[in-house]
Design a protein around this motif. Structure first.
Motif, short mmCIF file in Angstrom:
data_model
loop_
_atom_site.label_atom_id
_atom_site.label_comp_id
_atom_site.label_asym_id
_atom_site.label_seq_id
_atom_site.Cartn_x
_atom_site.Cartn_y
_atom_site.Cartn_z
N PHE A 115 17.65 10.60 60.10
CA PHE A 115 17.83 11.25 58.80
C PHE A 115 17.24 12.66 58.79
O PHE A 115 16.23 12.93 59.44
N GLN A 116 17.87 13.54 58.02
CA GLN A 116 17.41 14.93 57.90
C GLN A 116 16.11 15.02 57.10
O GLN A 116 15.17 15.67 57.50
N ASN A 117 16.11 14.37 55.95
CA ASN A 117 14.97 14.43 55.03
C ASN A 117 14.25 13.08 55.05
O ASN A 117 14.68 12.13 54.38
N VAL A 118 13.18 12.99 55.82
CA VAL A 118 12.49 11.71 56.01
C VAL A 118 11.87 11.20 54.69
O VAL A 118 12.00 10.02 54.37
N PRO A 119 11.18 12.03 53.90
CA PRO A 119 10.64 11.54 52.63
C PRO A 119 11.74 10.96 51.72
O PRO A 119 11.51 9.94 51.05
N GLU A 120 12.91 11.59 51.71
CA GLU A 120 14.01 11.07 50.91
C GLU A 120 14.48 9.72 51.44
O GLU A 120 14.80 8.80 50.68
N ALA A 121 14.53 9.59 52.76
CA ALA A 121 14.92 8.32 53.38
C ALA A 121 13.92 7.21 53.05
O ALA A 121 14.30 6.06 52.81
N LYS A 123 12.10 7.07 50.33
CA LYS A 123 12.35 6.72 48.93
C LYS A 123 13.52 5.75 48.82
O LYS A 123 13.48 4.78 48.06
N THR A 124 14.56 6.01 49.59
CA THR A 124 15.74 5.13 49.57
C THR A 124 15.37 3.73 50.05
O THR A 124 15.81 2.73 49.48
N LYS A 170 23.62 9.03 48.96
CA LYS A 170 22.42 9.71 49.45
C LYS A 170 22.17 9.38 50.93
O LYS A 170 21.79 10.25 51.71
N ASN A 174 22.26 12.25 53.80
CA ASN A 174 20.98 12.52 54.46
C ASN A 174 21.02 12.26 55.96
O ASN A 174 20.07 12.59 56.67
N LYS A 176 21.59 12.93 59.78
CA LYS A 176 21.63 14.17 60.55
C LYS A 176 23.08 14.48 60.93
O LYS A 176 23.88 13.58 61.15
#
Length: 301
Positions: A115-121, A123-124, A170, A174, A176
């Motif tokens: 994933f590009q955005n680890v914090p967002e991942a 959260k998911t 999302k 997200n 990559k």
């Protein structure tokens, strides 16, 4: 400081009449206002009011019956769109599970490195965990009972069945860009590569939520802006809306139709919309952004 007080239904009716709205059947108006809130209906009579809008004075020939027609039109429109988006959601879920499970294994959605955005991942994943805890589905209960010692989530083909369209969009967005499945999924849905699909999914997820929560779609300023392909591989529209029209529903309907033509080639979205507009001739198609010859566009034929 806000000072307005609640009005009883009879007072609401009197206020509308005093502001110039024609109400021929008071009992009928009382019935609707007792089941549909004044403020919800206000979204449908707002365009009937003259400038300045703050005065709330209705234009000549404005009537309550047209307000209810708009409301009923919008209600059926949401049902049609919700049904179409459901098919897109199920297709996206299927493709995410299939392609990414073969590329990275059954627990690909827990591999933060893809994933590009680890914090967002993260959260998911937290949202997924909450859904798993709440789930009463037999297949989840059975998995937990059978694999008590396995602390991982159930595999993607079980876990992602609980996931909302918003979360799925999302997850896809997200990934990559060098994840092979990201381009494969976009290509299978007719969008060539990963550049365009995320904005389409985000837009449709927002509209799906409006439908699920019974929010107005007619004459609504939609926040999503789908990124359009310069040369789509399948039938598209010749007359593309201008930037100032992109907030209206039409371009989003076109995106839905484009995806649906691939997922369910024999869909009847065109017929449903045409029939709806014929049933409610007082509805202005311009409020949806519909072009005069939209039914003749290659996409809609």
């Amino acid at each position: 400081m806000y000072s307005k007080q609640p009005l009883r239904i009879n007072q609401q009716i009197d206020q509308l009449i005093n502001r110039g709205l024609s109400i021929l059947d008071i009992d009928l108006a009382h019935h609707f206002l007792s089941h549909i809130s004044y403020y919800r209906l206000a979204g449908y009579w707002w365009p009937m009011q003259a400038e300045p809008k703050e005065d709330h004075i209705f234009k000549p020939k404005s009537n309550f019956e047209d307000v209810i027609s708009l409301y009923n039109f919008d209600r059926v429109l949401r049902v049609i769109i919700f049904d179409a988006i459901e098919k897109i959601e199920i297709s996206l879920r299927t493709k995410l599970i299939y392609h990414l499970s073969h590329e990275f294994g059954p627990w690909w959605f827990q591999k933060l490195e893809i994933f590009q955005n680890v914090p967002e991942a993260v959260k998911t994943l937290a949202v997924l965990e909450e859904e798993l805890v709440r789930s009463k589905d037999i297949f989840i209960k059975s998995h937990k009972a059978k694999h008590k010692d396995d602390l991982r989530f159930p595999p993607s083909w079980k876990t992602l069945e609980l996931t909302s369209f918003g979360a799925l969009s999302k997850i896809y967005g997200n990934l990559k860009n060098d994840v092979t499945s990201k381009d494969i999924i976009a290509k299978e849905l007719g969008l060539v590569n990963h550049t365009f699909l995320p904005s389409w999914l985000q837009s449709l997820a927002q509209i799906r939520n409006y439908c699920a929560h019974h929010s107005r779609l007619w004459n609504k300023n939609l926040p999503g802006r789908p990124k359009l392909l310069p040369n789509p591989p399948f039938n598209w529209i010749r007359e593309v809306p201008q930037e100032k029209e992109m907030h209206l529903l039409y371009i989003h309907l076109c995106c839905i139709k484009y995806l649906l033509n691939i997922i369910q080639p024999e869909n009847n979205l065109r017929q449903q919309l045409v029939s709806l507009l014929e049933k409610y001739p007082s509805v202005d198609p311009n409020a949806l952004g519909l072009k005069p010859a939209w039914v003749e566009e290659p996409l809609w034929k």
